[in-house]
Motif scaffolding. Structure first.
Motif, short mmCIF file in Angstrom:
data_model
loop_
_atom_site.label_atom_id
_atom_site.label_comp_id
_atom_site.label_asym_id
_atom_site.label_seq_id
_atom_site.Cartn_x
_atom_site.Cartn_y
_atom_site.Cartn_z
N ALA A 1 -1.78 3.43 -8.55
CA ALA A 1 -1.73 3.27 -7.09
C ALA A 1 -0.99 4.44 -6.44
N CYS A 2 0.12 4.83 -7.03
CA CYS A 2 0.89 5.95 -6.49
C CYS A 2 0.11 7.26 -6.57
N LEU A 3 -0.57 7.47 -7.68
CA LEU A 3 -1.38 8.69 -7.83
C LEU A 3 -2.50 8.73 -6.80
N ILE A 4 -3.18 7.62 -6.62
CA ILE A 4 -4.29 7.58 -5.66
C ILE A 4 -3.78 7.86 -4.26
N PHE A 5 -2.68 7.20 -3.87
CA PHE A 5 -2.17 7.42 -2.51
C PHE A 5 -1.68 8.85 -2.34
N THR A 6 -1.03 9.40 -3.34
CA THR A 6 -0.49 10.75 -3.24
C THR A 6 -1.60 11.79 -3.12
N PHE A 7 -2.63 11.68 -3.95
CA PHE A 7 -3.66 12.71 -3.96
C PHE A 7 -4.81 12.46 -3.01
N HIS A 8 -4.97 11.24 -2.52
CA HIS A 8 -6.08 10.94 -1.61
C HIS A 8 -5.59 10.45 -0.25
N ASP B 1 -12.32 2.97 0.74
CA ASP B 1 -12.34 2.60 -0.67
C ASP B 1 -11.04 2.97 -1.37
N TRP B 2 -10.47 4.12 -1.01
CA TRP B 2 -9.22 4.55 -1.62
C TRP B 2 -8.08 3.61 -1.23
N LEU B 3 -8.03 3.23 0.03
CA LEU B 3 -6.97 2.32 0.48
C LEU B 3 -7.09 0.97 -0.20
N GLN B 4 -8.29 0.46 -0.32
CA GLN B 4 -8.49 -0.82 -1.01
C GLN B 4 -8.09 -0.73 -2.47
N SER B 5 -8.31 0.42 -3.09
CA SER B 5 -7.89 0.62 -4.48
C SER B 5 -6.38 0.57 -4.59
N VAL B 6 -5.69 1.24 -3.69
CA VAL B 6 -4.23 1.24 -3.71
C VAL B 6 -3.70 -0.17 -3.47
N GLN B 7 -4.28 -0.87 -2.50
CA GLN B 7 -3.86 -2.24 -2.22
C GLN B 7 -4.03 -3.12 -3.45
N ALA B 8 -5.20 -3.05 -4.06
CA ALA B 8 -5.49 -3.89 -5.23
C ALA B 8 -4.56 -3.56 -6.40
N ARG C 1 4.74 12.52 6.87
CA ARG C 1 5.41 12.64 5.57
C ARG C 1 5.37 11.29 4.88
N PHE C 2 5.66 11.31 3.58
CA PHE C 2 5.70 10.07 2.82
C PHE C 2 6.88 9.22 3.29
N GLY C 3 6.66 7.93 3.33
CA GLY C 3 7.73 7.00 3.68
C GLY C 3 8.48 6.56 2.44
N PHE C 4 9.49 5.75 2.66
CA PHE C 4 10.33 5.35 1.53
C PHE C 4 9.61 4.42 0.56
N CYS C 5 8.57 3.74 0.98
CA CYS C 5 7.84 2.83 0.09
C CYS C 5 7.10 3.57 -1.01
N VAL C 6 6.58 4.73 -0.71
CA VAL C 6 5.91 5.54 -1.73
C VAL C 6 6.94 6.00 -2.76
N ILE C 7 8.09 6.43 -2.28
CA ILE C 7 9.15 6.86 -3.19
C ILE C 7 9.63 5.69 -4.04
N LEU C 8 9.76 4.53 -3.43
CA LEU C 8 10.17 3.32 -4.15
C LEU C 8 9.13 2.94 -5.20
N ALA C 9 7.86 3.06 -4.85
CA ALA C 9 6.79 2.75 -5.81
C ALA C 9 6.81 3.74 -6.97
N TRP C 10 7.06 5.02 -6.67
CA TRP C 10 7.16 6.02 -7.75
C TRP C 10 8.37 5.73 -8.64
N LEU C 11 9.47 5.28 -8.06
CA LEU C 11 10.65 4.95 -8.86
C LEU C 11 10.41 3.74 -9.75
N CYS C 12 9.53 2.85 -9.34
CA CYS C 12 9.22 1.66 -10.14
C CYS C 12 8.48 2.00 -11.42
N VAL C 13 7.70 3.07 -11.41
CA VAL C 13 6.88 3.41 -12.57
C VAL C 13 7.71 3.56 -13.84
#
Length: 165
Positions: free
Chosen positions: A114-121, A61-68, A136-148
């Motif tokens: 989405a970033c919060l959910i992936f980071t904490f769950h 459910d968490w992954l589907q939330s991040v995807q959506a 470890r986190f990949g560059f896509c998570v960092i890129l998503a955080w930079l987009c915020v």
């Protein structure tokens, strides 16, 4: 005014490109240099064929939330760009780009969620694969955080931008 308009448009295009890359690229979680996980697949690099072999990620459910939420963020930002281009043509002189700014702000908020959910769950999202403490986190998570902040700043800029001519 033209310089501000070009700057806001470039900021929007850069943040939209970053969102696309963060959503579609294969590096949300890195186990080793030869094994990675993204929102859609678990992949590993085979030396014999020198290609990435990917299998569908186990759904939770968490992954589907991040995807959506990431898809919603891309959609909101794309709609915002199209509405902005339409408003440049059809908006009357002196009016503000409220709807464009609102769409861009929603893109920022959905990306943030989405970033919060992936980071904490991440333990629940990655639990079926391996022990998440080994990666470890990949560059896509960092890129998503930079987009915020980019999305939120451009949303605020659109709200304050007034059509002059």
């Amino acid at each position: 005014m033209v310089c501000l308009l070009v700057s806001v448009t470039v900021l929007h295009l850069v943040s939209l490109a970053m969102l696309f890359i963060a959503t579609l690229e294969k590096s949300w979680w890195v186990w080793t240099e030869t094994e990675i996980t993204d929102l859609w697949h678990n992949c590993f690099y085979t030396n014999s064929t020198q290609t990435w072999v990917c299998a569908a990620a186990t759904e939770s459910d968490w992954l589907q939330s991040v995807q959506a939420l990431m898809i919603l963020s891309v959609v909101f930002s794309s709609v915002s760009l199209l509405v902005f281009l339409g408003q440049l043509i059809f908006l009357s002189k002196g009016r503000l780009f409220y709807f464009t700014g609102l769409c861009q702000a929603f893109a920022g908020f959905t990306d943030f969620a989405a970033c919060l959910i992936f980071t904490f769950h991440r333990k629940e999202i990655l639990s079926n694969s391996k022990d998440p403490s080994n990666g470890r986190f990949g560059f896509c998570v960092i890129l998503a955080w930079l987009c915020v902040p980019l999305l939120l700043v451009s949303g605020v800029l659109y709200v304050h931008l007034r059509k002059k001519q």
